[in-house]
Design a protein around this motif. Structure first.
Motif, PDB file in Angstrom:
ATOM      1  N   ALA A 152       0.833  -1.204   0.000  1.00 23.20           N
ATOM      2  CA  ALA A 152       0.000   0.000   0.000  1.00 23.20           C
ATOM      3  C   ALA A 152       0.870   1.257   0.000  1.00 23.20           C
ATOM      4  CB  ALA A 152      -0.932  -0.009   1.207  1.00 23.20           C
ATOM      5  N   TYR A 153       1.922   1.264   0.827  1.00 22.38           N
ATOM      6  CA  TYR A 153       2.851   2.402   0.816  1.00 22.38           C
ATOM      7  C   TYR A 153       3.493   2.582  -0.555  1.00 22.38           C
ATOM      8  CZ  TYR A 153       2.665   3.020   5.905  1.00 22.38           C
ATOM      9  OH  TYR A 153       2.259   3.282   7.187  1.00 22.38           O
ATOM     10  N   LEU A 154       3.871   1.475  -1.190  1.00 24.56           N
ATOM     11  CA  LEU A 154       4.513   1.559  -2.496  1.00 24.56           C
ATOM     12  C   LEU A 154       3.565   2.122  -3.545  1.00 24.56           C
ATOM     13  CD1 LEU A 154       6.953   0.965  -4.297  1.00 24.56           C
ATOM     14  CD2 LEU A 154       6.078  -1.363  -4.615  1.00 24.56           C
ATOM     15  N   CYS A 155       2.314   1.673  -3.538  1.00 25.73           N
ATOM     16  CA  CYS A 155       1.335   2.180  -4.508  1.00 25.73           C
ATOM     17  C   CYS A 155       1.065   3.665  -4.295  1.00 25.73           C
ATOM     18  CB  CYS A 155       0.039   1.376  -4.400  1.00 25.73           C
ATOM     19  SG  CYS A 155       0.104  -0.264  -5.144  1.00 25.73           S
ATOM     20  N   ILE A 156       0.929   4.076  -3.040  1.00 24.80           N
ATOM     21  CA  ILE A 156       0.706   5.503  -2.766  1.00 24.80           C
ATOM     22  C   ILE A 156       1.907   6.328  -3.198  1.00 24.80           C
ATOM     23  CG2 ILE A 156       0.283   7.206  -0.960  1.00 24.80           C
ATOM     24  CD1 ILE A 156      -1.153   5.074   0.623  1.00 24.80           C
ATOM     25  N   PHE A 157       3.120   5.828  -2.932  1.00 25.13           N
ATOM     26  CA  PHE A 157       4.334   6.557  -3.303  1.00 25.13           C
ATOM     27  C   PHE A 157       4.419   6.738  -4.821  1.00 25.13           C
ATOM     28  CE2 PHE A 157       8.828   6.773  -4.433  1.00 25.13           C
ATOM     29  CZ  PHE A 157       9.278   7.779  -3.600  1.00 25.13           C
ATOM     30  N   LEU A 158       4.164   5.678  -5.586  1.00 26.15           N
ATOM     31  CA  LEU A 158       4.221   5.788  -7.047  1.00 26.15           C
ATOM     32  C   LEU A 158       3.091   6.660  -7.577  1.00 26.15           C
ATOM     33  CD1 LEU A 158       5.110   2.092  -7.936  1.00 26.15           C
ATOM     34  CD2 LEU A 158       6.634   4.065  -7.961  1.00 26.15           C
ATOM     35  N   PHE A 171       4.193  10.250  -9.566  1.00 22.92           N
ATOM     36  CA  PHE A 171       3.835  10.568 -10.944  1.00 22.92           C
ATOM     37  C   PHE A 171       2.891  11.771 -11.012  1.00 22.92           C
ATOM     38  CE2 PHE A 171       5.127   6.110 -11.775  1.00 22.92           C
ATOM     39  CZ  PHE A 171       5.985   6.340 -12.843  1.00 22.92           C
ATOM     40  N   GLU A 172       1.926  11.821 -10.106  1.00 25.26           N
ATOM     41  CA  GLU A 172       0.941  12.896 -10.149  1.00 25.26           C
ATOM     42  C   GLU A 172       1.573  14.256  -9.871  1.00 25.26           C
ATOM     43  OE1 GLU A 172      -3.378  13.996  -8.060  1.00 25.26           O
ATOM     44  OE2 GLU A 172      -2.122  12.379  -7.267  1.00 25.26           O
ATOM     45  N   MET A 186      -0.199   7.037 -15.610  1.00 30.83           N
ATOM     46  CA  MET A 186       0.368   6.056 -14.680  1.00 30.83           C
ATOM     47  C   MET A 186      -0.013   6.378 -13.240  1.00 30.83           C
ATOM     48  SD  MET A 186       1.947   3.696 -16.305  1.00 30.83           S
ATOM     49  CE  MET A 186       2.896   2.981 -14.975  1.00 30.83           C
ATOM     50  N   ALA A 187      -0.084   7.662 -12.900  1.00 32.09           N
ATOM     51  CA  ALA A 187      -0.528   8.045 -11.550  1.00 32.09           C
ATOM     52  C   ALA A 187      -1.950   7.562 -11.296  1.00 32.09           C
ATOM     53  CB  ALA A 187      -0.440   9.566 -11.393  1.00 32.09           C
ATOM     54  N   ILE A 188      -2.831   7.741 -12.276  1.00 31.82           N
ATOM     55  CA  ILE A 188      -4.207   7.263 -12.125  1.00 31.82           C
ATOM     56  C   ILE A 188      -4.236   5.743 -12.026  1.00 31.82           C
ATOM     57  CG2 ILE A 188      -6.482   7.205 -13.217  1.00 31.82           C
ATOM     58  CD1 ILE A 188      -5.841   9.886 -14.492  1.00 31.82           C
ATOM     59  N   PHE A 189      -3.379   5.068 -12.783  1.00 36.09           N
ATOM     60  CA  PHE A 189      -3.330   3.607 -12.736  1.00 36.09           C
ATOM     61  C   PHE A 189      -2.936   3.099 -11.350  1.00 36.09           C
ATOM     62  CE2 PHE A 189      -0.503  -0.123 -12.991  1.00 36.09           C
ATOM     63  CZ  PHE A 189      -1.427  -1.078 -13.408  1.00 36.09           C
ATOM     64  N   PHE A 190      -1.890   3.680 -10.756  1.00 34.30           N
ATOM     65  CA  PHE A 190      -1.471   3.244  -9.422  1.00 34.30           C
ATOM     66  C   PHE A 190      -2.501   3.622  -8.360  1.00 34.30           C
ATOM     67  CE2 PHE A 190       2.831   3.180 -11.377  1.00 34.30           C
ATOM     68  CZ  PHE A 190       3.158   1.875 -11.049  1.00 34.30           C
ATOM     69  N   MET A 191      -3.232   4.706  -8.578  1.00 32.09           N
ATOM     70  CA  MET A 191      -4.315   5.037  -7.656  1.00 32.09           C
ATOM     71  C   MET A 191      -5.404   3.968  -7.699  1.00 32.09           C
ATOM     72  SD  MET A 191      -7.036   8.166  -7.845  1.00 32.09           S
ATOM     73  CE  MET A 191      -7.816   7.319  -9.228  1.00 32.09           C
ATOM     74  N   LEU A 192      -5.770   3.520  -8.894  1.00 34.96           N
ATOM     75  CA  LEU A 192      -6.782   2.477  -9.020  1.00 34.96           C
ATOM     76  C   LEU A 192      -6.308   1.158  -8.409  1.00 34.96           C
ATOM     77  CD1 LEU A 192      -8.007   3.161 -12.673  1.00 34.96           C
ATOM     78  CD2 LEU A 192      -9.046   3.916 -10.540  1.00 34.96           C
ATOM     79  N   VAL A 193      -5.032   0.852  -8.601  1.00 36.49           N
ATOM     80  CA  VAL A 193      -4.486  -0.382  -8.010  1.00 36.49           C
ATOM     81  C   VAL A 193      -4.541  -0.303  -6.487  1.00 36.49           C
ATOM     82  CG1 VAL A 193      -2.371  -1.732  -7.715  1.00 36.49           C
ATOM     83  CG2 VAL A 193      -3.028  -0.924  -9.976  1.00 36.49           C
ATOM     84  N   PHE A 194      -4.238   0.866  -5.938  1.00 37.81           N
ATOM     85  CA  PHE A 194      -4.271   1.017  -4.482  1.00 37.81           C
ATOM     86  C   PHE A 194      -5.675   0.790  -3.931  1.00 37.81           C
ATOM     87  CE2 PHE A 194      -5.209   4.044  -1.002  1.00 37.81           C
ATOM     88  CZ  PHE A 194      -4.493   3.432  -0.005  1.00 37.81           C
TER      89      PHE A 194
END
Length: 483
Positions: A209-215, A219-220, A363-371
């Motif tokens: 979760a920390y990794l997804c938020i960081f990425l 990017f954002e 990519m920022a939106i993608f990692f947000m959705l994954v989180f």
């Protein structure tokens, strides 16, 4: 008890950024760039003063006899002293038996539809350490978006306009530290929003979760800063209306909702504050909220008519609209930069840079959705899934576009003819739709989730059964109640 690593990270970023900014301002002074020196010092000292005031306010030092601590805060050394104090408290745990302990009750994440409540004893030392963590979580957000974000934008703008004039090594170091500070502040804002919303539960945030938020935040925020710098480098006068429009929109939005709600003025922030002091605190809160939304989506949503001043509901509709509008805005600013760019940018491939920035924001939106879909610590408690919420948002936008389309409007003679009187009458069939003869077991127990206002409507009929209602019968959707 966990080691206060978050406090150490916050103080390290604060100290490193302040030191690098002061050294860089001295180089600007020696080079004769008084404007850059003044702006660099402004974006360093103003957030530092706000951090000192926040720490003093949270720890209530004004009502306690601690003159040395107040003096250190005046000298801008408050975070360092608080960090040392937190580690001293951590080192003293277990050495002396505490005469008083408090009992806290937290629910565990539901498994199999059931959630157990667990009691835990909290000593005075652990309570003090919790206060320190909460204070530094808030100061990290203040330092990130009221200091590091404008500092990063300024230094990147200077490096774009004056390559080779300033000390590039220390300038790049400051930009890297500022970017890390912003991302860390956004990460703390996300974790703070989760803990405020699910305060009754034992929240365990995993490394993924920390990794997804960081990425997601990296990017954002990096994309947003680069877009603003590129646009301001070719259209210096037009960047001011863009920034003011963004800032004033998010600054006034919580106040507009507060005035529309006709709620009484908040009086429970601090007993010692007067109405003027409370107004200043609320203005600073909305100022910080606007600063966060200038660069990224604020996980903590301000709601002035709430006793906690925080909107604890998770609104997929607001998030989807924000990211769609922000993507369109970034694309428009990049298009204007591409049209009006000068020969200064001939050494780079402009179309490739535009494509890279748009892909980075995607990519920022993608990692947000994954989180939210896989890594959110409380995703089992969501009243509706993220996919379903975004799908309903898309359906709503399509419905609005179709209703506004001229092809769907009646034209000609049909539109002018009045409806037939028999159109409003329907034949009644015996027992076909007799609600009084239906059993209560045939009626589902549903709740309606309003994506616009984050409210739940339960409409009871004459039999006491609950049926789902919505806004104009179109916008809301039903979510089955789960234990």
């Amino acid at each position: 008890m966990r080691l206060p690593c978050s406090i150490f990270v916050s103080v390290s970023l604060f100290t490193a950024e302040t030191t690098a900014a002061l050294y860089l301002s001295s180089t600007y002074s020696s080079a004769g760039d008084q404007i850059w020196q003044g702006l660099t010092l402004l974006f360093t000292l103003v957030p530092s003063v706000l951090v000192q005031l926040t720490l003093t306010f949270i720890h209530r030092d004004l009502s306690r006899d601690r003159p040395l601590i107040l003096l250190l805060h005046i000298l801008q050394l408050g975070p360092i002293v608080r960090c040392l104090e937190a580690f001293c408290i951590y080192g003293s745990v277990g050495r002396v038996e505490e005469p008083y302990v408090s009992i806290t009750r937290k629910k565990q994440m539901p498994r199999g539809g059931q959630s157990e409540e667990v009691e835990r004893q909290v000593g005075q030392a652990e309570g003090k350490l919790f206060t320190h963590r909460a204070a530094f979580a808030r100061t990290s957000v203040i330092q990130a978006f009221l200091g590091s974000a404008p500092q990063l934008t300024l230094q990147l703008y200077i490096c774009v306009l004056q390559q080779g004039t300033c000390d590039t090594s220390i300038s790049r170091t400051l930009m890297v530290i500022s970017l890390l500070s912003i991302v860390y502040g956004a990460l703390r804002c996300n974790i703070l929003a989760i803990k405020l919303k699910y305060d009754d539960y034992e929240v365990d945030v995993r490394p993924m979760a920390y990794l997804c938020i960081f990425l997601w935040r990296s990017f954002e925020i990096a994309t947003r800063v680069v877009v603003l710098v590129l646009f301001s480098s070719v259209l210096q006068l037009w960047i001011l209306p863009v920034v003011l429009l963004n800032f004033l929109t998010f600054f006034l939005y919580p106040w507009i909702l507060f005035w529309q709600s006709h709620s009484p003025f908040p009086e429970n922030i601090e007993k010692t504050l007067t109405r003027v002091g409370t107004t200043i605190v609320l203005c600073l809160l909305t100022f910080l909220y606007a600063g966060i939304n200038m660069f990224c989506w604020s996980a903590v949503q301000v709601k002035l008519n709430d006793p906690d001043l925080i909107n604890k509901a998770l609104n997929w509709y607001h998030m989807a609209v924000y990211y769609m509008l922000r993507f369109v805005e970034n694309a428009s600013l990049l298009l204007l930069w591409y049209i009006y760019k000068t020969d200064f940018y001939n050494f780079i491939c402009a179309p490739l840079l535009v494509l890279q920035l748009l892909v980075a924001y995607t990519m920022a939106i993608f990692f947000m959705l994954v989180f939210f879909q896989f890594c959110h610590p409380c995703r089992r408690l969501f009243s509706s899934s993220m996919t379903q919420g975004l799908w309903n948002c898309s359906s709503l936008l399509c419905l609005m576009c179709n209703s506004a389309s001229p092809h769907n409007r009646p034209i000609g003679k049909v539109a002018l003819e009045p409806p037939s009187p028999t159109a409003y009458t329907q034949p009644v069939k015996d027992g076909a739709h007799d609600t009084t003869s239906d059993s209560t077991d045939d009626m589902p127990n549903d709740t309606t989730y309003d994506m616009l206002n984050d409210t739940v409507y339960d409409i009871s009929d004459e039999l006491g059964n609950k049926t789902a209602g919505g806004i104009n019968g179109v916008i809301s959707h039903s979510v089955s109640c789960k234990a």
